[in-house]
Write an enzyme that holds these catalytic residues in place. Sequence first.
Site, PDB file in Angstrom:
ATOM      1  N   LYS A  11       0.964  -1.188   0.179  1.00 39.75           N
ATOM      2  CA  LYS A  11      -0.080  -0.168  -0.008  1.00 39.75           C
ATOM      3  C   LYS A  11       0.976   1.418   0.207  1.00 39.75           C
ATOM      4  O   LYS A  11       1.858   1.219   0.199  1.00 39.75           O
ATOM      5  CB  LYS A  11      -1.099  -0.086   1.338  1.00 39.75           C
ATOM      6  CG  LYS A  11      -1.781  -1.185   1.440  1.00 39.75           C
ATOM      7  CD  LYS A  11      -2.876  -1.030   2.482  1.00 39.75           C
ATOM      8  CE  LYS A  11      -3.804  -2.371   2.645  1.00 39.75           C
ATOM      9  NZ  LYS A  11      -4.472  -2.389   3.991  1.00 39.75           N
ATOM     10  N   TYR A  51     -12.337  -2.180  -2.641  1.00 42.03           N
ATOM     11  CA  TYR A  51     -12.968  -2.098  -1.396  1.00 42.03           C
ATOM     12  C   TYR A  51     -14.352  -2.403  -1.354  1.00 42.03           C
ATOM     13  O   TYR A  51     -14.789  -1.570  -0.225  1.00 42.03           O
ATOM     14  CB  TYR A  51     -12.136  -1.040  -0.401  1.00 42.03           C
ATOM     15  CG  TYR A  51     -10.686  -1.352  -0.038  1.00 42.03           C
ATOM     16  CD1 TYR A  51     -10.698  -2.232   0.631  1.00 42.03           C
ATOM     17  CD2 TYR A  51      -9.757  -0.568  -0.152  1.00 42.03           C
ATOM     18  CE1 TYR A  51      -9.129  -2.667   1.075  1.00 42.03           C
ATOM     19  CE2 TYR A  51      -8.227  -0.786   0.126  1.00 42.03           C
ATOM     20  CZ  TYR A  51      -8.241  -1.827   0.885  1.00 42.03           C
ATOM     21  OH  TYR A  51      -6.965  -2.015   1.276  1.00 42.03           O
ATOM     22  N   ASN A 118      -1.504  -0.393   7.327  1.00 43.92           N
ATOM     23  CA  ASN A 118      -0.753  -1.455   7.686  1.00 43.92           C
ATOM     24  C   ASN A 118       0.054  -2.338   6.599  1.00 43.92           C
ATOM     25  O   ASN A 118       0.063  -3.191   6.632  1.00 43.92           O
ATOM     26  CB  ASN A 118      -2.075  -2.531   8.191  1.00 43.92           C
ATOM     27  CG  ASN A 118      -2.919  -2.815   7.240  1.00 43.92           C
ATOM     28  OD1 ASN A 118      -2.918  -2.414   6.114  1.00 43.92           O
ATOM     29  ND2 ASN A 118      -4.087  -3.395   7.890  1.00 43.92           N
ATOM     30  N   HIS A 121      -1.826  -5.402   1.560  1.00 46.95           N
ATOM     31  CA  HIS A 121      -3.274  -6.257   1.296  1.00 46.95           C
ATOM     32  C   HIS A 121      -2.679  -7.638   0.779  1.00 46.95           C
ATOM     33  O   HIS A 121      -2.101  -7.887  -0.050  1.00 46.95           O
ATOM     34  CB  HIS A 121      -4.042  -5.307   0.337  1.00 46.95           C
ATOM     35  CG  HIS A 121      -5.374  -6.164  -0.079  1.00 46.95           C
ATOM     36  ND1 HIS A 121      -6.524  -6.269   0.679  1.00 46.95           N
ATOM     37  CD2 HIS A 121      -5.313  -6.795  -1.348  1.00 46.95           C
ATOM     38  CE1 HIS A 121      -7.442  -7.071  -0.080  1.00 46.95           C
ATOM     39  NE2 HIS A 121      -6.644  -7.515  -1.203  1.00 46.95           N
ATOM     40  N   GLU A 132     -10.200  -9.739  -7.360  1.00 48.50           N
ATOM     41  CA  GLU A 132      -8.885  -8.477  -7.472  1.00 48.50           C
ATOM     42  C   GLU A 132      -7.980  -8.587  -8.425  1.00 48.50           C
ATOM     43  O   GLU A 132      -7.562  -7.669  -8.826  1.00 48.50           O
ATOM     44  CB  GLU A 132      -8.518  -8.659  -6.000  1.00 48.50           C
ATOM     45  CG  GLU A 132      -9.141  -8.335  -4.690  1.00 48.50           C
ATOM     46  CD  GLU A 132      -8.921  -8.397  -3.555  1.00 48.50           C
ATOM     47  OE1 GLU A 132      -7.904  -8.821  -3.155  1.00 48.50           O
ATOM     48  OE2 GLU A 132      -9.774  -8.527  -2.518  1.00 48.50           O
TER      49      GLU A 132
HETATM   50  P1  DAT Z   1      -7.569  -6.938   5.959  1.00 53.64           P
HETATM   51  O1  DAT Z   1      -6.607  -5.831   5.071  1.00 53.64           O
HETATM   52  O2  DAT Z   1      -6.501  -7.274   7.042  1.00 53.64           O
HETATM   53  O3  DAT Z   1      -8.214  -7.777   5.060  1.00 53.64           O
HETATM   54  P2  DAT Z   1     -10.119  -5.830   5.904  1.00 53.64           P
HETATM   55  O4  DAT Z   1     -10.241  -6.152   4.786  1.00 53.64           O
HETATM   56  O5  DAT Z   1     -10.896  -5.926   7.321  1.00 53.64           O
HETATM   57  O6  DAT Z   1      -8.337  -5.954   6.494  1.00 53.64           O
HETATM   58  O7  DAT Z   1      -9.991  -3.969   6.125  1.00 53.64           O
HETATM   59  C1  DAT Z   1      -9.342  -3.491   4.966  1.00 53.64           C
HETATM   60  C2  DAT Z   1      -8.394  -2.351   5.389  1.00 53.64           C
HETATM   61  O8  DAT Z   1      -9.319  -1.248   5.988  1.00 53.64           O
HETATM   62  C3  DAT Z   1      -7.511  -2.722   6.558  1.00 53.64           C
HETATM   63  O9  DAT Z   1      -6.268  -3.257   6.064  1.00 53.64           O
HETATM   64  C4  DAT Z   1      -7.211  -1.355   7.284  1.00 53.64           C
HETATM   65  C5  DAT Z   1      -8.648  -0.788   7.075  1.00 53.64           C
HETATM   66  N1  DAT Z   1      -9.534  -1.093   8.315  1.00 53.64           N
HETATM   67  C6  DAT Z   1     -10.058  -2.328   8.639  1.00 53.64           C
HETATM   68  N2  DAT Z   1     -10.685  -2.135   9.778  1.00 53.64           N
HETATM   69  C7  DAT Z   1     -10.587  -0.923  10.363  1.00 53.64           C
HETATM   70  C8  DAT Z   1     -11.139   0.043  11.249  1.00 53.64           C
HETATM   71  N3  DAT Z   1     -11.844  -0.755  12.296  1.00 53.64           N
HETATM   72  N4  DAT Z   1     -10.605   1.179  11.381  1.00 53.64           N
HETATM   73  C9  DAT Z   1      -9.760   2.035  10.668  1.00 53.64           C
HETATM   74  N5  DAT Z   1      -9.258   1.261   9.331  1.00 53.64           N
HETATM   75  C10 DAT Z   1      -9.667  -0.168   9.203  1.00 53.64           C
HETATM   76 MG    MG Z   2      -9.411  -7.514   3.644  1.00 48.03          MG
END
Ligand code: DAT
Ligand code: MG
Length: 140
Positions: A11, A51, A118, A121, A132
């Site tokens: 990212k 997303y 983080n 992805h 994707e």
């Molecule tokens: P991942 O990337 O581990 O698959 P995800 O699909 O649940 O996680 O969420 C996509 C991204 O959105 C994640 O990498 C960081 C952000 N994110 C997720 N939950 C969040 C939250 N509660 N507050 C802020 N950002 C969040």
């Molecule tokens: Mg995810």
Amino acid sequence: PQAERTLILVKPDGVERGLTGEVLRRVEAKGYTLVALELRTLDRETAARHYAEHKGKPFFEPLLEFITSGPLVAAVFEGQRVIEGFRSLAGATDPTVAAPGSIRGDLARDWGKKVIANIVHGSDSPESAAREIAIYFPGL
Ligand code: DAT
Ligand code: MG
């Protein structure tokens, strides 16, 4: 059957911090095979498509803002159980508690922003991976 594939992103926070090579090194060192790689900056429409599952959540707008904020690196890796394997290498979504040894656990932290930055992805299922990969590498 064709070996499993996953879509991985370094990212914008990871690219900006100079961690692209470190992330790709870890995935290659694990033994997965790189099959596609590109540096690009997403427009809002593409980011929203990526997303789509998070539309309506409180962090959706900050997430779009963040993921379009600069260049990212998109990659496709291949190998047996690579989807699960990369999720394990990446670690938990929240970098503060992601296990040490994982990409997020070792290289990311909480910066107090509305969206969690983080670094990486990774697709979470074969269906997500197919969807994707088609966004970033149509025709692959
Ligand atoms: P991942 O990337 O581990 O698959 P995800 O699909 O649940 O996680 O969420 C996509 C991204 O959105 C994640 O990498 C960081 C952000 N994110 C997720 N939950 C969040 C939250 N509660 N507050 C802020 N950002 C969040
Ligand atoms: Mg995810």
